[in-house]
Design an enzyme around this catalytic site. Structure first.
Site, mmCIF file in Angstrom:
data_model
loop_
_atom_site.group_PDB
_atom_site.id
_atom_site.type_symbol
_atom_site.label_atom_id
_atom_site.label_comp_id
_atom_site.label_asym_id
_atom_site.label_seq_id
_atom_site.Cartn_x
_atom_site.Cartn_y
_atom_site.Cartn_z
ATOM 1 N N ASN A 172 -14.843 12.727 18.383
ATOM 2 C CA ASN A 172 -15.437 11.737 18.821
ATOM 3 C C ASN A 172 -16.645 11.912 19.867
ATOM 4 O OD1 ASN A 172 -14.084 9.889 17.141
ATOM 5 N ND2 ASN A 172 -12.276 9.950 18.634
ATOM 6 N N ARG A 226 -20.852 6.242 29.186
ATOM 7 C CA ARG A 226 -21.091 6.689 27.642
ATOM 8 C C ARG A 226 -21.961 7.778 27.382
ATOM 9 N NH1 ARG A 226 -23.227 2.727 23.733
ATOM 10 N NH2 ARG A 226 -22.798 3.254 21.555
ATOM 11 N N ASP A 244 -8.283 5.863 10.224
ATOM 12 C CA ASP A 244 -8.478 4.491 10.173
ATOM 13 C C ASP A 244 -7.912 3.750 8.758
ATOM 14 O OD1 ASP A 244 -9.496 4.615 12.817
ATOM 15 O OD2 ASP A 244 -10.999 5.368 11.700
ATOM 16 N N ILE A 278 -4.602 18.690 17.829
ATOM 17 C CA ILE A 278 -4.782 18.454 16.487
ATOM 18 C C ILE A 278 -4.902 19.645 15.614
ATOM 19 C CG2 ILE A 278 -6.334 17.411 14.848
ATOM 20 C CD1 ILE A 278 -7.068 15.259 16.768
ATOM 21 N N SER A 324 -3.598 10.540 19.276
ATOM 22 C CA SER A 324 -3.156 10.973 17.969
ATOM 23 C C SER A 324 -3.387 12.307 17.594
ATOM 24 C CB SER A 324 -3.652 9.937 16.857
ATOM 25 O OG SER A 324 -3.546 8.794 17.199
ATOM 26 N N HIS A 383 -16.260 4.883 13.758
ATOM 27 C CA HIS A 383 -14.872 5.310 13.988
ATOM 28 C C HIS A 383 -15.077 4.794 15.474
ATOM 29 C CE1 HIS A 383 -11.202 6.920 14.595
ATOM 30 N NE2 HIS A 383 -11.576 7.712 15.476
ATOM 31 N N GLY A 443 -14.498 19.002 20.821
ATOM 32 C CA GLY A 443 -15.555 18.320 21.355
ATOM 33 C C GLY A 443 -15.306 17.997 22.822
#
Length: 372
Positions: A171, A138, A199, A56, A282, A227, A129
């Site tokens: 994220n 998680r 989104d 990115i 993405s 998100h 991140g």
């Protein structure tokens, strides 16, 4: 020598014409001078990109340098930050940016030092991140990112510009933004946001594709919430530009089952679909969405149009205050405002509350990691 023919003093006429031409020439020079004054180059804005050596970062850096984010007249200095193992890739990105000779790009700082990276920045785009790896729980991912965002919040708190605006992309974006807000208290909470514009753009694209119209014809979709897979792409307020004027989406898409099921699922799962097809997450679309987010925040949203941004809830629409939650917003002069007074049906209410509950759980999990 005077020229007088049939009572007309041509000498006087010529003199007056010369005076008029002189006035026109002087006025033209004044106009050019004023235009030059207005075109005085603005001071460069310092833009931090964390995780800059990643996909990115590689996609967004030239977009910013070309003026896609801040407009065609705003120069900038890019601050590129990443971890030490990526230093060679980081330096290569700097070299490519320099080699591209972008007129608006006035400097590039590539560093693995967070203090140097955050020094005097006006905009921080937080892409770096810790990604979720195979087999990770998680809580494991959350604990890694809590440490990262606590440290980067401290650096922004101490070294960034007082008016620094922050966009969290990595994220879990909403909760990373929440942690950053908690540990950078001097940065106004309205200056800390997270990315749900990707989104939002995906939702616009799906609706445009369904109707076989340009995406620019579709406006005012909403992405509510997190998100994540609980996000709620809401088409209830969407309008479409037609030759007969703007028309509600429900008049054009008669299959309400598609709007309430397939459309929502398609937007929620689009990132996973890209990952399956590309075998990487993405990057191009995420970078483009981040540019859209900052551009509208700085330069304003078009009249009659709103966009989706993850912002700190003030209790609007019954969302618990303090959560970083995606709302419809309008932007003007560097500020955003949640759109008020939209009707919320029972279906939407349930979806919005589901996402709020997930964010509250993430918040509790993040704080438990901080206290561990």
């Amino acid at each position: 020598m005077d020229f007088v023919i049939e009572g007309i003093d041509y000498t006087s006429v010529i003199q007056k014409a010369l005076v008029l031409l002189s006035c026109v020439a002087l006025s033209w020079k004044m106009i050019i001078y004023m235009c030059n004054l207005l075109n005085i180059e603005q001071d460069p804005i310092r833009v931090l990109i964390t995780g800059a050596a990643g996909n990115i970062g590689y996609a967004i850096a030239p977009m910013i340098a070309r003026g896609m984010m801040l407009g065609p007249d705003q120069p900038m200095i890019l601050h590129l930050l990443d971890i030490e193992p990526t230093s060679r890739s980081l330096e290569a990105l700097k070299m490519e940016l320099q080699d591209s000779a972008f007129p608006l790009l006035k400097g590039v700082i590539a560093t693995t030092n967070v203090v140097e990276a955050c020094k005097d920045v006006n905009i921080a785009i937080m892409i770096g991140g810790y990604p979720r790896m195979a087999g990770m729980e998680r809580k494991d991912v959350m604990s890694k990112n809590v440490v990262i965002y606590k440290a980067q919040a401290s650096a922004l708190e101490n070294y960034a510009s007082e008016d620094c605006k922050v966009l969290v992309v990595a994220n879990p974006a909403n909760t990373n933004a929440l942690i950053l807000k908690e540990f950078a208290p001097s940065i106004p909470e309205e200056n800390i946001t997270c990315l749900t514009r990707l989104d939002h753009n995906r939702a616009l694209a799906q609706l445009a594709d369904k109707l076989s119209v340009p995406v620019s014809s579709v406006k005012n979709v909403i992405v509510w919430g997190n998100h994540s897979s609980t996000q709620y792409p809401d088409s209830n307020h969407v309008t479409v530009s037609t030759q007969a004027g703007d028309r509600p989406i429900k008049e054009l898409v008669t299959d309400q089952n598609w709007l309430k099921n397939e459309f929502i699922a398609e937007v929620q799962q689009r990132g996973a679909a890209v990952l399956r097809a590309r075998r990487q997450s993405s990057a191009l679309s995420a970078a483009s969405a981040a540019c859209d987010h900052i551009r509208d925040w700085f330069l304003g949203t078009p009249k009659g149009t709103w966009v989706s941004m993850g912002v700190c809830s003030d209790g609007s629409y019954g969302i618990p205050p303090g959560l970083v939650y995606s709302f419809p917003v309008i932007c003007e002069k560097g500020s955003w405002k949640i759109v008020q007074g939209l009707s919320i049906d029972e279906f939407s209410r349930e979806k919005m509350d589901d996402s709020a509950r997930e964010l509250a759980e993430e918040k509790d999990l993040a704080y438990s990691c901080l206290n561990a």
